[in-house]
Design an enzyme around this catalytic site. Structure first.
Site, PDB file in Angstrom:
ATOM      1  N   ASP A  95       0.060   5.314  11.698  1.00 27.66           N
ATOM      2  CA  ASP A  95       1.336   5.293  11.931  1.00 27.66           C
ATOM      3  C   ASP A  95       2.684   5.075  10.760  1.00 27.66           C
ATOM      4  OD1 ASP A  95       1.098   2.881  11.389  1.00 27.66           O
ATOM      5  OD2 ASP A  95       0.987   1.944  13.615  1.00 27.66           O
ATOM      6  N   GLU A 117      -5.820   6.939  16.981  1.00 22.41           N
ATOM      7  CA  GLU A 117      -5.404   5.345  16.828  1.00 22.41           C
ATOM      8  C   GLU A 117      -3.861   5.355  18.036  1.00 22.41           C
ATOM      9  OE1 GLU A 117      -3.549   2.391  14.042  1.00 22.41           O
ATOM     10  OE2 GLU A 117      -4.889   1.563  14.391  1.00 22.41           O
ATOM     11  N   GLU A 131       6.964   2.083  11.336  1.00 18.69           N
ATOM     12  CA  GLU A 131       5.546   2.521  12.164  1.00 18.69           C
ATOM     13  C   GLU A 131       5.724   3.241  13.547  1.00 18.69           C
ATOM     14  OE1 GLU A 131       5.558  -0.215   9.809  1.00 18.69           O
ATOM     15  OE2 GLU A 131       4.534   0.166   8.464  1.00 18.69           O
ATOM     16  N   HIS A 212       2.517  -7.672   4.121  1.00 15.51           N
ATOM     17  CA  HIS A 212       3.056  -6.631   3.581  1.00 15.51           C
ATOM     18  C   HIS A 212       4.189  -6.317   4.462  1.00 15.51           C
ATOM     19  CE1 HIS A 212       1.102  -3.106   5.891  1.00 15.51           C
ATOM     20  NE2 HIS A 212       0.554  -4.677   5.910  1.00 15.51           N
ATOM     21  N   ARG A 214       7.155  -4.588   6.133  1.00 13.10           N
ATOM     22  CA  ARG A 214       8.591  -3.872   5.362  1.00 13.10           C
ATOM     23  C   ARG A 214       9.621  -5.379   6.407  1.00 13.10           C
ATOM     24  NH1 ARG A 214       7.235   0.563   3.011  1.00 13.10           N
ATOM     25  NH2 ARG A 214       7.975   1.204   1.922  1.00 13.10           N
ATOM     26  N   HIS A 245      -0.860  -7.887  -1.766  1.00  9.63           N
ATOM     27  CA  HIS A 245      -0.762  -5.994  -1.280  1.00  9.63           C
ATOM     28  C   HIS A 245       0.158  -5.338  -3.184  1.00  9.63           C
ATOM     29  CE1 HIS A 245       0.863  -2.545   0.375  1.00  9.63           C
ATOM     30  NE2 HIS A 245       0.451  -2.585   0.783  1.00  9.63           N
TER      31      HIS A 245
END
Ligand code: UD1
Ligand code: UDP
Length: 371
Positions: A95, A117, A131, A212, A214, A245
């Site tokens: 995604d 997926e 995503e 990580h 957003r 990350h």
């Protein structure tokens, strides 16, 4: 049949690696692997551990890229690539922006799309951001949908996707995990950081942390870091290990808040082999990652998910992961419970494989070949 495999970020490389291995067994398929370079260092690390050298590199990452600028560069370079390569099919996984843009470009050029997926849904357009919307867009235009679980399958059917176009395959991350397990067997001493080995020898418990997302940037990230700091202060027999990350929005608060604590080890992102060795050696995991929510249950490691919603309810239902949100008080409360209460710990620390049996890639290629 010519298949172009598109990958841009670390999790795509890891989850596509077993699919690429499988594709390359078939001489009647021409397989081309394109690394869009949405991630620069982290995707290379991931491919390296699976001995995969991509055929094409679009090299589009810039420091602190925005979603729009990233998409714009991807659209341009992906279109050029599709024009040159003229694949019959593209395969995308998950995604990310690479996935959404690749699917759109394929749709514009009348190239068939296989989505690996497929069907994960949190039903919240802001989490995970962006995503949730990326994968909805891809589901609208994909020709074949490889759902990892029955729940993902049901989500797609509910959205009106033709059942004939959906295959329940398991998640390829479990294929990747099994493949790498064989390689790391007996290599733990070489793969683990000496500070982690020392802590283990001293009988300390390792808590693995990653983060990580957003939607957690800013306030939530500060709460996550403060929670880790508070728990680290409470226990002298616990060591936190956090491979950080490379996103500057993650690096900055993590280094600032957690950079100087005797029981917190901050590392650069790890390649897959040392990361799996670390996961195996961990007592439990705190994460907002998608992939780690799938891997940790397979290894019997309890996971506290630092998100408000998850598109991976199978682990929660199986009792191996718990949704605690990116909130300081809740993270501390649940972590303390798992560290202090053996019964509570044991009730979560059982290996479950709700995400697959290690044969997802073979099912995906079978489905493509049987079209
Ligand atoms: C991306 C995906 C996310 C996935 C995550 C996996 C999108 C919108 N987000 O998020 O779905 O969960 O990857 O990790 O597709 N950077 C480097 N080197 C690297 C990688 C990143 O320096 O190897 C830095 C760069 O400054 C870059 C920034 O991180 O601009 C953000 O990278 P980006 O791919 O846009 O977002 P992620 O947060 O990594
Ligand atoms: N991972 C890794 N090294 C690390 C951290 C994670 O190899 O230092 C692997 C992890 O095992 C999983 C994948 O990266 O397979 C998850 O990637 P990430 O958390 O970046 O993305 P998400 O799964 O949230 O999209």
């Amino acid at each position: 049949m010519k298949i172009l495999v598109m990958a841009g970020t670390r999790p795509e490389a890891i989850k596509l690696a077993p699919v690429i291995h499988e594709l390359r067994k078939h001489t009647n398929i021409t397989t081309v692997v394109c690394n869009t370079g949405q991630h620069r260092e982290m995707i290379k690390q991931a491919f390296d551990d699976f001995n995969i050298i991509p055929d094409l590199h679009l090299d589009i990452m810039t420091e602190k890229q925005t979603l729009s600028s990233l998409s714009a560069r991807l659209f341009e370079k992906t279109e050029e690539t599709f024009k040159k390569e003229s694949p019959d099919w593209i395969l995308v996984q998950g995604d990310t922006t690479t996935v959404m843009v690749s699917a759109m470009c394929a749709f514009y050029r009348d190239i068939r799309i296989g989505h690996i997926e497929a069907g994960l849904r949190s039903f919240n357009k802001w989490a995970p951001f962006p995503e949730e919307i990326n994968r909805e867009i891809v589901s609208k235009i994909a020709d074949l949908h490889f759902a990892p679980t029955k729940i993902a399958y049901a989500n797609l059917i509910r959205e009106g996707i033709e059942p004939d176009a959906v295959f329940v395959t398991g998640n390829t991350v479990i294929d990747a995990l099994y493949w790498i397990q064989d390689k790391i067997e007996g290599q733990e001493a070489q793969l683990l950081d000496p500070r982690i080995l020392k802590a283990k020898q001293e009988g300390k418990r390792i808590v693995l942390v990653t983060g990580h997302r957003r939607e957690n940037f800013g306030h939530s990230f500060i709460e996550i870091c403060q929670a880790i700091q508070e728990i680290a202060n409470l226990y002298t027999d616990v060591v936190f290990v956090y491979p950080v990350h490379l996103n500057p929005q993650v690096q900055q608060p993590v280094m600032e808040i957690l950079g100087d604590h005797p029981r917190i080890i901050l590392l650069s992102p790890l390649s897959y082999m040392p990361f799996m060795a670390l996961l195996k050696s961990a007592y439990m995991v705190l994460t907002d990652s998608g992939g780690i929510q799938e891997e940790a249950p397979a290894l019997g490691k309890p996971v506290l998910v630092m998100r408000d919603v998850t598109e991976r309810p199978e682990g929660v239902k199986a009792g191996v992961s718990k949704l605690v949100g990116p909130h300081k008080e809740a993270i501390v409360k649940h972590a303390v419970r798992l560290l202090d209460d053996e019964k509570a710990y044991m009730s979560m620390a059982h290996a479950e494989n709700p995400y697959g049996d290690g044969h997802a890639s073979a099912r995906i290629i079978d489905a493509l070949l049987n079209l």
